[in-house]
Design a protein around this motif. Structure first.
Motif, PDB file in Angstrom:
ATOM      1  N   ALA A   6       7.156  56.331  50.880  1.00 13.89           N
ATOM      2  CA  ALA A   6       6.359  55.454  49.729  1.00 13.89           C
ATOM      3  C   ALA A   6       4.954  55.107  50.313  1.00 13.89           C
ATOM      4  N   VAL A   7       4.203  55.147  49.534  1.00 17.38           N
ATOM      5  CA  VAL A   7       2.545  55.073  49.975  1.00 17.38           C
ATOM      6  C   VAL A   7       2.089  54.092  49.179  1.00 17.38           C
ATOM      7  N   ILE A   8       1.465  52.884  49.868  1.00 21.31           N
ATOM      8  CA  ILE A   8       1.023  51.684  49.296  1.00 21.31           C
ATOM      9  C   ILE A   8      -0.443  51.832  49.710  1.00 21.31           C
ATOM     10  N   LYS A   9      -1.369  52.175  48.899  1.00 23.95           N
ATOM     11  CA  LYS A   9      -2.998  52.028  49.190  1.00 23.95           C
ATOM     12  C   LYS A   9      -3.438  50.830  49.538  1.00 23.95           C
ATOM     13  N   GLY A  10      -2.893  49.862  48.577  1.00 23.04           N
ATOM     14  CA  GLY A  10      -3.526  48.448  48.657  1.00 23.04           C
ATOM     15  C   GLY A  10      -4.999  48.226  48.080  1.00 23.04           C
ATOM     16  N   ASP A  11      -5.608  47.500  48.822  1.00 18.04           N
ATOM     17  CA  ASP A  11      -7.100  47.048  48.410  1.00 18.04           C
ATOM     18  C   ASP A  11      -8.236  47.542  49.203  1.00 18.04           C
ATOM     19  N   GLY A  12      -9.537  47.332  48.901  1.00 22.77           N
ATOM     20  CA  GLY A  12     -10.530  47.473  49.756  1.00 22.77           C
ATOM     21  C   GLY A  12     -10.753  48.811  50.252  1.00 22.77           C
ATOM     22  N   ILE A  13     -10.886  49.037  51.638  1.00 27.25           N
ATOM     23  CA  ILE A  13     -10.486  50.625  52.102  1.00 27.25           C
ATOM     24  C   ILE A  13      -9.443  51.042  52.113  1.00 27.25           C
ATOM     25  N   GLY A  14      -8.255  50.381  51.653  1.00 27.13           N
ATOM     26  CA  GLY A  14      -7.228  50.985  51.773  1.00 27.13           C
ATOM     27  C   GLY A  14      -7.010  52.544  51.209  1.00 27.13           C
ATOM     28  N   ALA A  73      -4.108  48.830  53.614  1.00 24.82           N
ATOM     29  CA  ALA A  73      -4.548  47.147  53.650  1.00 24.82           C
ATOM     30  C   ALA A  73      -4.546  46.472  52.394  1.00 24.82           C
ATOM     31  N   VAL A  74      -4.428  45.377  52.694  1.00 25.13           N
ATOM     32  CA  VAL A  74      -4.410  44.518  51.471  1.00 25.13           C
ATOM     33  C   VAL A  74      -5.513  43.284  51.591  1.00 25.13           C
ATOM     34  N   GLY A  75      -5.832  42.676  50.399  1.00 25.19           N
ATOM     35  CA  GLY A  75      -6.807  41.602  50.613  1.00 25.19           C
ATOM     36  C   GLY A  75      -8.347  41.687  49.948  1.00 25.19           C
ATOM     37  N   GLY A  76      -8.930  40.515  49.777  1.00 30.51           N
ATOM     38  CA  GLY A  76     -10.370  40.868  49.220  1.00 30.51           C
ATOM     39  C   GLY A  76     -10.877  39.375  48.925  1.00 30.51           C
ATOM     40  N   PRO A  77     -11.994  39.240  48.707  1.00 31.65           N
ATOM     41  CA  PRO A  77     -12.532  37.813  48.314  1.00 31.65           C
ATOM     42  C   PRO A  77     -12.268  37.466  47.049  1.00 31.65           C
ATOM     43  N   LYS A  78     -11.821  38.400  46.143  1.00 33.30           N
ATOM     44  CA  LYS A  78     -11.546  38.265  44.700  1.00 33.30           C
ATOM     45  C   LYS A  78     -10.280  37.540  44.623  1.00 33.30           C
ATOM     46  N   TRP A  79      -9.336  37.708  45.513  1.00 33.95           N
ATOM     47  CA  TRP A  79      -8.053  36.951  45.447  1.00 33.95           C
ATOM     48  C   TRP A  79      -7.883  35.737  46.385  1.00 33.95           C
ATOM     49  N   ASP A  80      -8.949  35.506  47.244  1.00 35.15           N
ATOM     50  CA  ASP A  80      -9.039  34.534  48.111  1.00 35.15           C
ATOM     51  C   ASP A  80      -8.751  33.036  47.704  1.00 35.15           C
ATOM     52  N   LYS A  81      -8.866  32.888  46.371  1.00 37.06           N
ATOM     53  CA  LYS A  81      -8.581  31.577  45.809  1.00 37.06           C
ATOM     54  C   LYS A  81      -7.142  31.338  45.462  1.00 37.06           C
ATOM     55  N   GLY A  82      -6.646  32.275  45.358  1.00 37.61           N
ATOM     56  CA  GLY A  82      -5.350  32.218  45.014  1.00 37.61           C
ATOM     57  C   GLY A  82      -4.393  31.273  45.677  1.00 37.61           C
ATOM     58  N   LYS A  83      -3.135  30.246  45.326  1.00 36.99           N
ATOM     59  CA  LYS A  83      -2.567  29.727  46.314  1.00 36.99           C
ATOM     60  C   LYS A  83      -1.665  30.619  47.002  1.00 36.99           C
ATOM     61  N   GLY A  84      -1.101  30.179  48.172  1.00 32.98           N
ATOM     62  CA  GLY A  84      -0.329  31.107  49.238  1.00 32.98           C
ATOM     63  C   GLY A  84       0.339  32.217  48.647  1.00 32.98           C
ATOM     64  N   SER A  85       1.363  31.882  47.547  1.00 30.09           N
ATOM     65  CA  SER A  85       2.151  33.129  47.226  1.00 30.09           C
ATOM     66  C   SER A  85       1.375  33.933  46.351  1.00 30.09           C
ATOM     67  N   MET A  86       0.378  33.771  45.499  1.00 27.86           N
ATOM     68  CA  MET A  86      -0.255  34.474  44.714  1.00 27.86           C
ATOM     69  C   MET A  86      -1.460  35.438  45.720  1.00 27.86           C
ATOM     70  N   ARG A  87      -1.455  35.365  46.952  1.00 26.65           N
ATOM     71  CA  ARG A  87      -2.446  36.094  47.604  1.00 26.65           C
ATOM     72  C   ARG A  87      -2.007  37.609  48.057  1.00 26.65           C
ATOM     73  N   PRO A  88      -2.831  38.340  48.267  1.00 25.77           N
ATOM     74  CA  PRO A  88      -2.413  39.759  48.669  1.00 25.77           C
ATOM     75  C   PRO A  88      -1.585  39.846  49.790  1.00 25.77           C
ATOM     76  N   GLU A  89      -1.958  38.964  50.682  1.00 28.00           N
ATOM     77  CA  GLU A  89      -1.339  38.825  51.897  1.00 28.00           C
ATOM     78  C   GLU A  89       0.018  38.543  51.843  1.00 28.00           C
ATOM     79  N   ALA A  90       0.582  37.682  50.824  1.00 29.63           N
ATOM     80  CA  ALA A  90       1.911  37.402  50.858  1.00 29.63           C
ATOM     81  C   ALA A  90       2.751  38.679  50.399  1.00 29.63           C
ATOM     82  N   GLY A  91       2.005  39.465  49.830  1.00 30.69           N
ATOM     83  CA  GLY A  91       2.858  40.774  49.535  1.00 30.69           C
ATOM     84  C   GLY A  91       3.095  41.623  50.903  1.00 30.69           C
ATOM     85  N   PRO A 285     -13.621  44.685  52.782  1.00 30.21           N
ATOM     86  CA  PRO A 285     -14.099  44.573  51.333  1.00 30.21           C
ATOM     87  C   PRO A 285     -15.680  44.999  51.488  1.00 30.21           C
ATOM     88  N   ASP A 286     -16.407  44.799  52.631  1.00 32.31           N
ATOM     89  CA  ASP A 286     -17.706  44.743  52.659  1.00 32.31           C
ATOM     90  C   ASP A 286     -18.077  46.068  52.655  1.00 32.31           C
TER      91      ASP A 286
END
Ligand code: IPM
Ligand code: MN
Length: 357
Positions: A6-14, A73-91, A285-286
């Protein structure tokens, strides 16, 4: 051998770094006559955008029915404002929990060709640096009860509880002691037993387990001291075992003294579930989409997958040796670049590693 990955590329440089890891895996498959089938699954920010959830059920099912999971990898500024359960890290936390991956193995080793990228003084690094952090991954403050509320005086207040059961401490300690037996026979258990109840229980159980391993040299250390000892004399450590949050922090520190966060792979293992392999770095993300990222940690994570999940030791050694060779020949991505070396892109680094296999 035939394996479903199973391959999960995720976000940013993922996506970029995983592309290089797959390139290397394909080369291994070709050389050793294996067949690796990849199933791409969504997680993190991209999964929020495309499905409305950082961890769609389809991804959990896909991972559970695979032989192993490779993650970018997961995450990025685009989703930073989401609440805990709706953040990439929750995945990420969700998949660790769903696969019951309680043991996170993070090796930190200073490779000779990278000694220039290490920020420590020469007399410290001359003593060597080759340690493994065994981080508990599905307990502690990450998974304990959490809530945000208004207290009786009207103050907005938040609580995360660091909770550990004896069985959770015992099983992770066993992983550490078993690993030490295959290395230099030394375990350091890291806690904050002078302050935290959960650490006092941690220490009690670690001592109990250590009694079953009389051949392994055992000691404990407070986490603040450990942070200091890691830069004062990292050669004193062989296997470090610690709880989730301390392990998160100490492993970034340990990675930096090997030259770069971009170098360290990890394996997350449970009992009877497929292992998950991922770099310890984030989605950066930078520099995403610029073909600049260091794919080493992703490639070395793929090597760990071959070693731990598929018992393909020769193949894993082959990847690790190829990575060493490329560094010895002076090729560097920008994060580990130093004078006199040749700067290469993410994809060129992958090409060169694959070419050495
Ligand atoms: C890691 C990362 C994660 C963690 C984040 C992205 C949730 O920092 O794997 O070390 O804290 O575990
Ligand atoms: Mn981390």
């Amino acid at each position: 051998m035939k394996k479903n990955i199973a391959v999960i590329k995720g976000d940013g440089i993922g996506p970029e770094i995983i592309e290089e890891a797959l390139k290397v895996l394909d080369k291994i498959a070709e050389k050793y006559g294996h067949s690796f089938d990849y199933t791409q699954l969504l997680m993190g920010g991209i999964a929020i955008d495309e499905t409305g959830s950082p961890l769609p059920q389809e991804t959990i099912d896909g991972c559970l029915s695979s032989d192993s999971v490779l993650l970018g990898a997961v995450g990025g500024p685009k989703w930073d404002k989401g609440k805990g359960s709706m953040r990439p890290e929750a995945g990420l936390l969700g998949i660790r929990g769903a696969l019951k991956l309680f043991a996170n193995i993070r090796p930190a080793k200073l490779l000779k060709p990278l000694s220039d990228a290490c920020p420590l003084k020469r007399d410290i690094t001359d003593k060597g640096l080759d340690l493994v952090i065994v981080r508990e991954l599905i307990g502690g403050a990450y998974f304990g009860e959490k809530r945000t509320f208004i207290d009786e005086y009207g103050h907005k207040t938040a609580v995360d509880s660091m909770k550990y059961g004896d069985y959770e401490i015992e099983r992770i300690c066993r992983v550490a002691f078993d690993m030490a037996r295959k290395r230099r026979n030394k375990v350091t258990s890291i806690d904050k037993a002078n302050v935290l109840d959960s650490s006092r229980l941690w220490r009690e159980i670690a001592h109990k387990v250590s009694a079953e391993y009389p051949d392994v040299d055992f000691s404990d250390m407070l986490v603040d001291n450990a942070a200091m000892q890691l830069v004062r004399d990292p050669s004193q450590f062989d296997v470090i075992v610690t709880e989730n949050l301390f392990g998160d922090i100490l492993s970034d520190e340990a990675s930096m003294i090997t030259g770069s966060l971009g170098m360290i792979p990890s394996a997350s293992l449970g009992e009877g579930s497929p292992g998950l392999y991922e770099p310890i770095h984030g989605s950066a993300p930078d520099i995403a989409g610029q073909n600049k990222a260091n794919p080493m940690a992703a490639v070395l994570s793929a090597a760990m997958m071959l070693r731990y999940s598929f018992d393909m030791r020769e193949e894993a050694d082959d990847i690790e040796n190829a990575a060493d060779k490329v560094l010895e020949e002076g090729f560097r991505t920008s994060d580990i670049m130093s004078e006199g070396m040749t700067l290469v892109s993410c994809s060129e680094m992958g090409d060169r590693i694959a070419a050495f296999i």
